[in-house]
Design an enzyme around this catalytic site. Structure first.
Site, PDB file in Angstrom:
ATOM      1  N   ASP A 296     -20.267  10.751  -1.130  1.00  0.00           N
ATOM      2  CA  ASP A 296     -21.383   9.682  -0.602  1.00  0.00           C
ATOM      3  C   ASP A 296     -21.940  10.260   0.386  1.00  0.00           C
ATOM      4  O   ASP A 296     -22.703   9.427   1.236  1.00  0.00           O
ATOM      5  CB  ASP A 296     -19.757   8.302  -0.486  1.00  0.00           C
ATOM      6  CG  ASP A 296     -20.113   7.749  -1.589  1.00  0.00           C
ATOM      7  OD1 ASP A 296     -20.236   7.581  -2.716  1.00  0.00           O
ATOM      8  OD2 ASP A 296     -18.862   7.102  -1.719  1.00  0.00           O
TER       9      ASP A 296
HETATM   10  O1  IFM Z   1     -16.549  10.045  -4.305  1.00  0.00           O
HETATM   11  C1  IFM Z   1     -16.414   8.858  -3.042  1.00  0.00           C
HETATM   12  C2  IFM Z   1     -15.387   8.335  -3.545  1.00  0.00           C
HETATM   13  O2  IFM Z   1     -16.042   7.420  -4.468  1.00  0.00           O
HETATM   14  C3  IFM Z   1     -15.197   7.387  -2.405  1.00  0.00           C
HETATM   15  N1  IFM Z   1     -14.094   7.639  -1.655  1.00  0.00           N
HETATM   16  C4  IFM Z   1     -15.296   9.145  -0.757  1.00  0.00           C
HETATM   17  C5  IFM Z   1     -15.466  10.094  -2.342  1.00  0.00           C
HETATM   18  C6  IFM Z   1     -15.948  11.003  -1.691  1.00  0.00           C
HETATM   19  O3  IFM Z   1     -17.243  10.694  -0.545  1.00  0.00           O
END
Ligand code: IFM
Length: 803
Positions: A494
């Site tokens: 993200d």
């Molecule tokens: O993939 C994401 C997830 O959707 C939410 N927590 C962080 C992860 C990595 O950025």
């Protein structure tokens, strides 16, 4: 230091001191009614939606010693003296002779001894009920005759959880409480927000006569005189004030005189905290749960349901910590993430910014399929409603309204409003469900695509299969300058938010894996033309990744909007990314030489004794053109932290390459159960995977954070069961093709698959990592590694000899 131990027989983790480094929690009930309880009795409970219908005020940011949500006071009276303490330790903080919090499956049981008084308190939500039970048994071990008062206390929040903290005018004016007196001195203390009183009333009640009550926090604590939760002024008096709060901070406190206890005498009192539309409609159920037999029966029902869930897959390997996790805690955590997504934990506070994640829940569903395929299907059906007609997916949604959002991308108007990876997860999840269940009819189920305003734009409905095709076609038609999929706002990571036009090599590999699944599915459905089409997409993407993405010793992770690389030796920060290496192996894009080089680079540059870091070196300063990753110091979270979710993908890649020793090393080094002897650095619960551990670029290397709600649960469970133990559902039957440490002599497993029970014995006489020399099913040799599908209800004995 140890703070407890695994009682695998009871399927509990037993916390033996209240003084854990941070609060350690358990989940009770589910999203319909339930939440979190901590090891010192505090609770955070909501009904249906943590943001919009929260019941109990729990402020995680307060110090551990503070009252949080709920407690119980015991007033102990000897002939001449009296003493007030909490059997949960918080908030009175008395010296204890015994403290146990048994973290069980959907319940916690507190067994404590203070001043010669033993308390055994079981806290749970009965299945399908809108109430939390505290089943309290108190025993006098003092050797003398004593008198005991019991005072359960709950502090309510405004139902709009965030408003509680953002408005101190309107909120307190709306909060009210009222006592509903029954026969025999029983009492239901109701609490509601004025405008909601016709639809949602919280209540606290018990099965003992209530001598007096209080519903106003100020009066209970004696706030004018700076009374505290540790020593509430109201409890210095024989009775509470019987005040029905007309505003303010509402609590429920019920004073019960349990009377005289002779030596060793035990008395039982049961409390209920619930929510109902009206007390009159709830009365029959309230009455029922006042009976000890009914509470026992509800507890047995809960235990039976967990036994049924876990019995679908049990293992016995040479590694005790692996057994603890695979037989109890990991499938349990998978079920928790499936229920709560990333919405409510002590780190993800459920105030409404988030709801459930499309990518998160797609992956979570994969973690429960072996145990509850129907629950997986129900979740997938919901998720497919959040997919858009162009094939991409909304990023998050609120389960109570099914309203979906574009996630954090709304904060940057000039950036794409989709995530490159979201919609591809649903392909992996649906095909995993089909392989597990054989329920090919699901593909024909008609599900609408998401429409924010169905009044303006009529809903479009399509089969599940069409939803999957659209997901592929979205990525196929959203590629960048190198023929690699566009990143969108971000991909799985993200926090890397490059400018519009950037490409993601992670999405490229994820697309490859999704295409492999679709090719297999199209083959199973006899659609050869689609096999050919998807094979050509796959070949093109594989070529693009290998032509443009190889950096010499590893694969690049991103191309920025201007073609510059990220995840390359040319970069000062973020030279190498873990997911950039594991996924090309999982997708079959990397040939043997590149796969080995890439995975060796992970081992050399990213592995630590506490797990594999997500990237290296960490960025050291904010850069808006790279995004969220640069808001963290080096070694934290996605910026070079050990992001556990990505570790099992490396384990899977290593098993694909036949490296059982390395796969298990990676498994073991993040197994929280294996850290139980020394938790002072790790700090978080040893019975659930946290999301992240600080990496070795950070001074607090080894510190775990964000426990419970992480995709680590699902993927580590899958890596261990499907790839290390190698028990993998396929369309044709259950495959057994382990990749284990060479030192293992073998292992056994019991696995229910499509209604039949497979009792699997794996022997490893020549101590190899991978390879099946023979497979015997009910004593008969079967070619290959797939056990043919057995009749529903059959018990099948399977003997695998590795070599
Ligand atoms: O993939 C994401 C997830 O959707 C939410 N927590 C962080 C992860 C990595 O950025």
């Amino acid at each position: 230091m140890m703070y407890g131990y695994f009682d695998d027989k009871a399927r509990e983790y037993v916390i033996t001191t209240p003084k854990t480094p941070v609060k350690w929690v358990n989940y009770i009930g589910g999203l319909a009614f339930g939440g979190i309880i901590d090891q010192t009795g505090g609770s955070l409970i909501c009904k249906g939606d943590p943001a919009l219908n929260r019941i109990v005020k729990y402020v995680p940011q307060l110090p551990s010693s503070d009252f949080k949500g709920e407690t119980l006071y015991i007033r102990l009276k000897h002939e001449t003296s009296s003493r007030l303490f909490s059997p949960y330790f918080v908030p009175t903080l008395d010296q204890y002779d015994r403290f146990e919090c048994r973290v069980g499956l959907g319940y916690s049981r507190y067994i404590t001894e203070f001043y010669g008084i033993r308390s055994e308190i079981t806290v749970f939500v009965p299945i399908g009920e809108d109430r939390m039970i505290r089943d309290i048994k108190i025993t006098n071990l003092t050797g003398a005759t004593v008198e005991i008062d019991v005072i359960p206390v709950v502090e309510y929040t405004h139902f709009d959880a965030l408003k509680q903290f953002t408005n101190a005018d309107w909120v307190p004016q709306t909060m009210q409480s009222k006592a509903f007196r029954e026969e025999n001195g029983l009492l239901i203390l109701q609490q509601y927000a004025f405008m909601k009183k016709e639809t949602a009333v919280n209540y606290l009640t018990s099965n003992w006569p209530v001598s007096s009550f209080e519903s106003d926090r100020k009066r209970f604590l004696g706030d004018n005189e700076y009374g505290t939760w540790r020593a509430p002024k109201a409890l210095e008096q024989a009775e509470l004030g019987n005040y029905e709060a007309l505003r303010g901070d509402n609590i429920g406190a019920l004073l019960h005189h349990l009377g005289t206890f002779t030596p060793n005498e035990t008395k039982r009192i049961i409390t209920q905290l619930g929510q109902t539309a009206s007390i009159s409609s709830a009365l029959p159920a309230i009455q029922r749960f006042r009976s000890g037999e009914q509470v026992d029966a509800a507890f047995t029902q809960l235990a039976d349901s967990w036994n049924a869930y876990l019995s679908k897959f049990q293992v016995n390997t040479p590694d005790a910590a692996m057994n603890s996790m695979l037989n109890v805690h990991n499938p349990r955590q998978c079920h928790t993430t499936k229920n709560w997504s990333r919405d409510l934990s002590l780190y993800q506070l459920g105030f409404g910014g988030r709801g459930m994640g499309f990518r998160d829940s797609s992956q979570d569903s994969m973690g429960i399929l072996a145990h509850a395929p129907d629950e997986g299907k129900a979740l997938l059906t919901k998720l497919l409603c959040v997919q858009k007609r162009d094939g991409s997916a909304m990023h998050q949604f609120f389960p109570s309204t099914m309203e979906a959002t574009v996630g954090d991308s709304h904060e940057m108007p000039d950036r794409p409003k989709y995530y490159g990876d979201d919609h591809l997860w649903i392909i992996l999840a649906v095909t995993a469900y089909l392989k597990e269940s054989g329920d090919m009819a699901f593909l024909d189920q008609i599900i609408p695509f998401y429409e924010k305003d169905a009044q303006k734009q009529p809903l479009e409905f399509a089969t599940v299969l069409e939803h999957l095709h659209r997901a592929i076609s979205f990525t196929q038609s959203h590629k960048g300058a190198h023929g690699i999929p566009l990143l969108g706002f971000a991909d799985w990571n993200d926090t890397v938010n490059l400018r519009t036009g950037a490409e993601s090599l992670f999405v490229a590999a994820q697309f490859g894996k999704a295409l492999l699944e679709m090719i297999e599915l199209m083959g199973a459905l006899g659609k050869q033309d689609m096999v050919a089409t998807y094979q050509s997409y796959y070949d093109d993407m594989k070529r693009a990744v290998n032509d443009h993405g190889w950096d010499g010793e590893w694969f690049i992770r991103y191309f920025d909007f201007d073609g510059s690389k990220l995840g390359s030796k040319e970069n000062a920060h973020g030279q190498i990314y873990t997911n950039g290496q594991s996924w090309p192996v999982i997708a079959g894009f990397a040939d043997k030489e590149r796969a080995e080089k890439a995975l060796n680079s992970v081992n050399r540059l990213l592995n630590t004794k506490n797990g594999i870091k997500l990237s290296y070196p960490g960025f050291n300063g904010y850069d808006p053109n790279i995004g969220g990753i640069t808001t963290y110091p080096p070694g934290a979270k996605e910026n070079g932290g050990i992001f556990l979710h990505a570790n099992p993908w490396v384990m899977i890649a290593e098993t694909i390459m036949g490296n059982g020793d390395r796969a298990f090393q990676y498994y073991n080094q993040i197994n929280p159960a294996a850290k139980n002897d020394d938790l002072d650095t790790f700090e978080v619960e040893p019975y659930s995977y946290p999301q992240n551990i600080l990496g070795d670029e950070h001074p607090q290397f080894g510190l775990g954070r964000n426990s419970w709600l992480s995709g680590t649960a699902s993927w580590t469970y899958q890596a261990a069961t499907k790839y290390i133990l190698g028990i993998l559902p396929t369309y044709a039957g259950l495959q057994v093709n382990p990749c284990i440490p060479k030192a293992w002599d073998g292992f056994t497993a019991t696995r229910v698959f499509r209604g039949a029970t497979y009792q699997i014995v794996v022997n490893n006489p020549t101590h190899v990592s991978k390879g099946v020399a023979s497979l015997k099913v009910d004593g008969k040799t079967v070619e290959g590694t797939i056990i043919p599908i057995a009749a529903d209800g059959a018990t099948v004995s399977v003997e695998v000899t590795m070599g």
